[in-house]
Motif scaffolding. Structure first.
Motif, PDB file in Angstrom:
ATOM      1  N   THR A   5       0.854  -1.188   0.000  1.00  0.00           N
ATOM      2  CA  THR A   5       0.000   0.000   0.000  1.00  0.00           C
ATOM      3  C   THR A   5       0.889   1.236   0.000  1.00  0.00           C
ATOM      4  OG1 THR A   5      -1.829  -1.082   1.166  1.00  0.00           O
ATOM      5  CG2 THR A   5      -1.728   1.314   1.290  1.00  0.00           C
ATOM      6  N   ASN A   8      -1.465   7.885  -0.778  1.00  0.00           N
ATOM      7  CA  ASN A   8      -2.189   8.745  -1.720  1.00  0.00           C
ATOM      8  C   ASN A   8      -2.966   9.817  -0.949  1.00  0.00           C
ATOM      9  OD1 ASN A   8      -4.242   7.233  -0.601  1.00  0.00           O
ATOM     10  ND2 ASN A   8      -5.292   6.817  -2.552  1.00  0.00           N
ATOM     11  N   LYS A  14      -3.304   3.368  -1.209  1.00  0.00           N
ATOM     12  CA  LYS A  14      -3.641   2.825  -2.523  1.00  0.00           C
ATOM     13  C   LYS A  14      -2.930   1.486  -2.705  1.00  0.00           C
ATOM     14  CE  LYS A  14      -1.890   5.297  -5.752  1.00  0.00           C
ATOM     15  NZ  LYS A  14      -1.722   6.425  -6.691  1.00  0.00           N
ATOM     16  N   GLU A  27      -0.310   0.145  -9.996  1.00  0.00           N
ATOM     17  CA  GLU A  27      -1.587   0.421  -9.349  1.00  0.00           C
ATOM     18  C   GLU A  27      -2.657  -0.524  -9.877  1.00  0.00           C
ATOM     19  OE1 GLU A  27      -2.752   4.512  -9.435  1.00  0.00           O
ATOM     20  OE2 GLU A  27      -0.676   5.208  -9.445  1.00  0.00           O
ATOM     21  N   SER A  29      -6.199  -0.070  -8.929  1.00  0.00           N
ATOM     22  CA  SER A  29      -7.460   0.487  -8.406  1.00  0.00           C
ATOM     23  C   SER A  29      -8.674  -0.031  -9.156  1.00  0.00           C
ATOM     24  CB  SER A  29      -7.418   2.021  -8.451  1.00  0.00           C
ATOM     25  OG  SER A  29      -7.175   2.474  -9.771  1.00  0.00           O
ATOM     26  N   GLN A  30      -8.479  -0.439 -10.412  1.00  0.00           N
ATOM     27  CA  GLN A  30      -9.598  -0.973 -11.190  1.00  0.00           C
ATOM     28  C   GLN A  30     -10.023  -2.349 -10.690  1.00  0.00           C
ATOM     29  OE1 GLN A  30      -6.493  -0.848 -12.099  1.00  0.00           O
ATOM     30  NE2 GLN A  30      -5.905  -2.707 -13.194  1.00  0.00           N
ATOM     31  N   PRO A  33      -9.146  -1.004  -4.896  1.00  0.00           N
ATOM     32  CA  PRO A  33      -8.500   0.267  -4.549  1.00  0.00           C
ATOM     33  C   PRO A  33      -7.664   0.212  -3.274  1.00  0.00           C
ATOM     34  CG  PRO A  33     -10.855   0.348  -4.082  1.00  0.00           C
ATOM     35  CD  PRO A  33     -10.614  -0.920  -4.830  1.00  0.00           C
ATOM     36  N   THR A  34      -8.036  -0.653  -2.335  1.00  0.00           N
ATOM     37  CA  THR A  34      -7.317  -0.744  -1.067  1.00  0.00           C
ATOM     38  C   THR A  34      -7.101  -2.211  -0.682  1.00  0.00           C
ATOM     39  OG1 THR A  34      -9.302  -0.780   0.318  1.00  0.00           O
ATOM     40  CG2 THR A  34      -8.405   1.393  -0.248  1.00  0.00           C
TER      41      THR A  34
END
Length: 329
Positions: A5, A8, A14, A27, A29-30, A33-34
């Motif tokens: 993580t 952000n 993130k 990343e 996120s799609q 996200p966490t």
């Protein structure tokens, strides 16, 4: 698979997937996200996250982040549950022996466990900020696992299937505050500040044959101010494996996804490098010399904790923390 993580400017950060060498990240996120989102939806997102991991290691991802310079938070910056065991009973036995106290026989069959502060965890490079050196600042090098939803009353064998992620932690203790708290017979609170985590967590398959029956069979290195304190093998002298620890925690209530379970201080009996905290070093000194000679940590001290694979490569990244005086804001 390795996950982390990064900052952000939110409390939960993130989620990123990290390559094997801990040099690049991407990343996701799609997908999730966490970290908490990923754990809440593990059955749905695991396959997609693994696909990203495979592509990242095959250099088939172009939009990457330099993980070496990223602001890394704890992999799960805050959790619904953090319970720390004391799986290495030889460590407890030594501490009690140093103060001429007998070890109850039940300690070998019934795990010790306390619930710690999970409202915030700190990152691998965040300072250990303590108000007073006289509180006896100590590190504790441990292994920890993170679960998905665990039903109450689960067996130790079944509990192993609920371990989704593994990492190492520094469970900081304020030794000189502990006796007064324990004398009240109501457990730790003030003597346990925030716990710090290695940069990444890994899935069990990443550890290959070094992860066996709920134990991680590799040395855990603790280095204080450039001097090795200990490198005990985390799979040796572990009286209770993680399946047993999880089953103990879930005896009367379910555990929610994202529950973090710690092993307690890793220790090997009779080894000259078997210690993972200053308290144990001091106990050995008391038994040998009648008094301790190693001080607890002071402001300006640096503690580094790391576990490496058989090739000598860092698995989780390094915990690298400076002890600083906490200033009221």
């Amino acid at each position: 698979m390795k996950l982390a993580t990064i900052n952000n400017n939110t409390r939960d950060g993130k989620l990123v997937v990290v390559n094997k060498e801990l040099t690049k990240a991407v990343e996701v996120s799609q997908i999730a996200p966490t970290m908490q989102f990923a754990l809440d939806n593990w059955a749905k997102v695991e396959k997609d996250l693994k696909s990203v991991y495979e592509n990242l290691n095959s250099n088939n991802v172009t939009d990457t982040i330099d993980f070496g310079t990223a602001k890394v938070l704890a992999p799960i910056p805050r959790a619904y549950h953090w319970a720390d065991g004391s799986a290495y009973v030889t460590h407890v036995e030594l501490v009690r022996k140093a103060r001429n106290a007998e070890l109850p026989e039940s300690f070998w069959t019934d795990p010790l466990m306390y619930m710690g502060a999970s409202d915030a965890f700190i990152g691998a490079n965040d300072a250990i900020e303590i108000e007073n050196e006289d509180w006896g600042i100590d590190f504790e090098s441990e292994v920890a696992v993170i679960t998905d939803d665990v039903p109450a009353g689960i067996s130790p064998k079944e509990a192993l299937n609920h371990i989704k992620l593994i990492t190492i932690v520094n469970d900081v203790s304020l030794r000189n505050l502990i006796p007064n708290e324990l004398s009240k017979q109501f457990g730790f609170y003030q003597s346990k500040p925030w716990t710090s985590f290695a940069p990444v967590v890994v899935t069990p398959d990443e550890l290959t044959d070094k992860w066996q029956s709920g134990k991680l069979n590799l040395p855990l290195y603790s280095t204080l101010n450039g001097k090795l304190v200990g490198s005990p093998n985390a799979g040796v002298d572990m009286t209770f494996d993680f399946g047993q620890l999880i089953a103990h925690a879930a005896k009367t209530r379910s555990l929610m996804a994202g529950a973090v379970i710690g092993s307690g201080t890793v220790a090997n009996q009779g080894s000259p490098t078997g210690s993972s905290c200053i308290a144990e070093v001091r106990c050995l000194e008391i038994l040998k010399d009648g008094k301790p000679s190693t001080p607890f940590m002071k402001f300006g001290d640096r503690i580094e904790i790391e576990m490496k694979d058989i090739k000598g490569e860092s698995i989780f990244g390094k915990i690298n923390q400076l002890v600083k005086k906490y200033e009221h804001k």
